[in-house]
Design a protein around this motif. Structure first.
Motif, PDB file in Angstrom:
ATOM      1  N   THR A   1       1.030  -1.175   0.050  1.00 39.66           N
ATOM      2  CA  THR A   1       0.039   0.040  -0.095  1.00 39.66           C
ATOM      3  C   THR A   1       0.849   1.205  -0.079  1.00 39.66           C
ATOM      4  O   THR A   1       1.891   1.235   0.644  1.00 39.66           O
ATOM      5  CB  THR A   1      -0.956   0.280   1.212  1.00 39.66           C
TER       6      THR A   1
ATOM      7  N   ASP B   1       0.736   5.772  -0.717  1.00 38.42           N
ATOM      8  CA  ASP B   1      -0.073   7.108  -0.954  1.00 38.42           C
ATOM      9  C   ASP B   1      -0.259   7.794  -2.066  1.00 38.42           C
ATOM     10  O   ASP B   1      -0.277   8.892  -2.332  1.00 38.42           O
ATOM     11  CB  ASP B   1       0.166   8.165   0.172  1.00 38.42           C
TER      12      ASP B   1
ATOM     13  N   ARG C   1      -8.423   4.335  -0.846  1.00 38.22           N
ATOM     14  CA  ARG C   1      -6.879   4.660  -1.508  1.00 38.22           C
ATOM     15  C   ARG C   1      -6.605   5.996  -1.773  1.00 38.22           C
ATOM     16  O   ARG C   1      -5.490   6.374  -2.013  1.00 38.22           O
ATOM     17  CB  ARG C   1      -7.010   3.841  -2.717  1.00 38.22           C
TER      18      ARG C   1
ATOM     19  N   LEU D   1      -2.570   6.755   4.252  1.00 34.47           N
ATOM     20  CA  LEU D   1      -2.523   5.504   4.963  1.00 34.47           C
ATOM     21  C   LEU D   1      -2.407   5.711   6.191  1.00 34.47           C
ATOM     22  O   LEU D   1      -3.107   4.888   7.020  1.00 34.47           O
ATOM     23  CB  LEU D   1      -1.390   4.629   4.398  1.00 34.47           C
TER      24      LEU D   1
END
Length: 655
Positions: A345, A347, A412, A416
């Protein structure tokens, strides 16, 4: 018991100091990584080179002093003419002794200067991206990389220091030999590269075989760590023989690879030992012939013999460098592989101004499953792994798993850190770490007290070792708890019905051992639940939080969890009737590939009203779809629901 530290410097060397800041970013290529750690080690390497050079030169010049003594008339006895030579020998001996005493310390400084950033960099990357790293690299291989491979990188710096000192001494000896006898000096200068080239011919096969051995060792470590963590399960299902066969097979591969490496190393050792001896014999033979013809004096012959004998050491160090550079390259490749792992994951898709509504509905956009805000909702599925995967997706564990929205905002598009503050996911496996019970429950909410003086760490570590305990952390442990922190931790433990764990450990300051092995499996599960509850997250996702508990404890946990989370969004993956009965809503899921025909004729909504013909709206990429929704009592009328829940009834007790 008090153990005094009599001498403690005001400032310890950098390589002996505890670093509390994150390690620097390292390149993701082997060559770039080695260059980076070398630059970080330059001060330690420079100091080590000075000491190593002094040590080698002291040894290299002793033959010259002995030859001069012999030519000065040693056969006439101890006369004043010998005093300069004797003084030179004494000085060289003192210098050699002092340098030898400092050589290991400065060499270890260079070793640690490269080992520490490589080890800390890999470990830090593992901590930040544990799921991404372990998804690409076997856990045993990761452990071997952090422990052994990083150490091999540091060992390379140690031998670099020795090799530079050796090369300087070889150059000095070569110049002295040329000044004494050009033919003999040229013989050394020409013969030395030939010997090094002969030794260097073994680099490629050794590198290749070391790489194979390293891969097999990593696989064996993975099998070993899996067995340690799953020993109870293996015994429970009678899988010891299967494990033993797999371990034996992997062990045989490591053995065979080790034999192939050993054969190459043995041949290299033979060349390393034999080539200098042959080289020495050639030089001494040529020197003896020159002495017989009067080209050099008897003292100079002794000097040449001493030089050639001395050169055996530098040549051996250079051969060692070849071996250690091979291992370091393999290690750098392993460390770089961890450094190259990209996060699951990031940003990259953050939209300025995007905000999450903590009280909004949580929607899995892949399957279309909507979990209403402010409620305690259970997910039930014939395939528990798929329900657990959906739960992990809700916390944005991997951006490639599929989009999830909270209050209509795609996770998304939000930083995060905000997602992690808002949504907490507690997985099915109850992980625990060594430390105090309060640290286990409150986590990073307890600030560290900061590093302690090195002398104090040594003193308290010695006391702990005398009692057979583990030494204290160099970081100094956690700061004392505040009253508010104690209250939060005790409340979270009460919700998880973990009072017995609190009592058995002697309170919040009680110590948990590695992986909390000093508590039972059920207690570990409740500690993990307490840790999740203590975060007071607006959205809490729990995967099988009571699977290891007996019925009485499970009912107690379900009731307290319902009370604690009232008005907040809570999602529970479970098939336990006791927990399902406490949920505001239950969502029955089915695998996406399952046929809709004959599954359920009518679906019950949250108010108990029939919603005939309602079906899930799963997208092709979804692994589950919604079949029915309602309370536990309402869904109990469905055969598909009962088939899952009744199968999930567990009458066993807590381990």
């Amino acid at each position: 018991m008090s153990i005094p530290v009599t001498r403690a410097p005001r400032r310890w060397p950098a390589f002996l100091s505890v670093q509390t800041t994150p390690p620097p970013e390292l390149p993701a290529t082997p060559g770039g990584l080695l260059r980076a750690v070398t630059r970080m080690s330059v001060p330690a390497i420079a100091l080590g080179v000075v000491v190593s050079t002094a040590s080698y030169l002291a040894q290299a010049l002793i033959p010259l002093a002995l030859g001069d003594l012999l030519d000065a008339g040693l056969e006439a006895g101890l006369t004043a003419r010998l005093l300069p030579g004797l003084a030179a020998l004494t000085g060289l001996g003192l210098l050699g002794s002092l340098a030898a005493g400092l050589e290991d310390a400065t060499g270890m400084g260079a070793w640690v200067g490269a080992w520490k950033p490589a080890m800390r960099g890999a470990a830090h990357r593992l901590g930040l991206r544990s799921r991404a790293v372990t998804r690409r690299i076997a856990s045993g291989d990761v452990i071997a990389t952090i422990t052994a491979d990083a150490d091999n990188i540091g060992a390379l710096m140690y031998f670099v220091v020795n090799v530079i000192g050796a090369l300087v001494s070889v150059v000095v000896v070569g110049v002295l030999m040329l000044r004494t006898s050009a033919p003999l000096g040229l013989l050394v200068l020409i013969g030395l590269p030939i010997v090094l080239a002969l030794v260097g011919a073994f680099i490629r096969p050794l590198n290749r075989r070391l790489s194979v051995q390293r891969e097999e060792q990593g696989r064996l470590s993975t099998i070993t760590t899996d067995a340690v963590s799953g020993l109870r399960v293996l015994r429970g299902i009678g899988g010891e023989d299967v494990y033993a066969a797999r371990y034996a097979e992997a062990s045989h591969r490591v053995r065979d690879a080790g034999i192939r490496v050993a054969s190459t190393q043995a041949l290299l050792a033979t060349v390393k030992a034999g080539a200098p001896m042959v080289f020495t014999a050639v030089v001494v033979g040529a020197g003896a012939r020159a002495a017989l013809t009067g080209t050099i004096s008897p003292g100079q012959l002794v000097t040449f013999y001493g030089y050639t004998t001395f050169l055996v050491g530098p040549l051996g160090v250079m051969a060692d460098l070849i071996q250690f550079s091979t291992r370091a390259w393999v290690g750098a490749r392993k460390v770089a592989r961890i450094e190259a792992v990209e996060p699951l994951t990031d940003d990259a898709g953050v939209v300025p101004g995007a905000r999450l509504d903590p009280a909004g509905d949580l929607t899995d956009l892949s399957s279309g499953v909507v979990l209403r805000g402010g409620r305690m909702t259970a997910l039930v599925c014939p395939d528990p792994a798929r329900a657990a995967a959906l739960a992990q997706r809700l916390g944005r564990a991997d951006d490639a798993d599929g989009p999830v929205a909270l209050g209509g905002t795609d996770l998304r598009t939000v930083p995060l850190k905000e997602v992690r503050r808002t949504i907490v996911v507690s997985g099915a496996h109850a992980e625990a770490f060594a430390g105090t019970l309060a640290e286990e429950v409150l986590g990073d909410e307890i600030p560290l007290s900061g590093p302690r003086p090195t002398a104090e760490v040594i003193r308290s570590g010695a006391v702990a070792g005398a009692h057979g305990d583990d030494g204290p952390a160099a970081g100094g442990g956690a700061a004392p708890l505040t009253a508010a922190q104690r209250e939060r931790a005790e409340q979270a433990l009460a919700v998880a019905a973990a009072g017995d764990a609190l009592d058995s450990l002697g309170g919040l300051d009680g110590q948990l051992t590695e992986k909390a092995r000093n508590v039972s499996g059920g207690q570990r599960q409740r500690l993990a639940l307490a840790r999740a509850v203590a975060r007071h997250a607006p959205v809490l996702v729990l995967v099988e939080p009571t699977s290891a508990l007996d019925s009485h404890t499970e009912d107690l946990v379900a009731r307290r969890l319902q009370e604690e989370r009232r008005g907040l969004t809570t999602v529970v993956v479970t098939s336990s009737p006791l927990l399902l009965g406490r949920c505001d809503e239950v969502v029955l899921l089915a695998p996406a590939e399952a046929s809709d025909g004959g599954a359920v004729g009518a679906v019950v909504d949250a108010n108990g009203a029939g919603a005939a013909g309602r079906r899930g709206t799963a997208t092709p990429a979804a692994d589950v779809h919604e079949v029915a929704r309602g309370t536990h009592h309402e869904l109990s009328a469905l055969d598909a629901y009962r088939a899952v829940v009744e199968r999930g009834v567990d009458t066993g007790g807590e381990p």
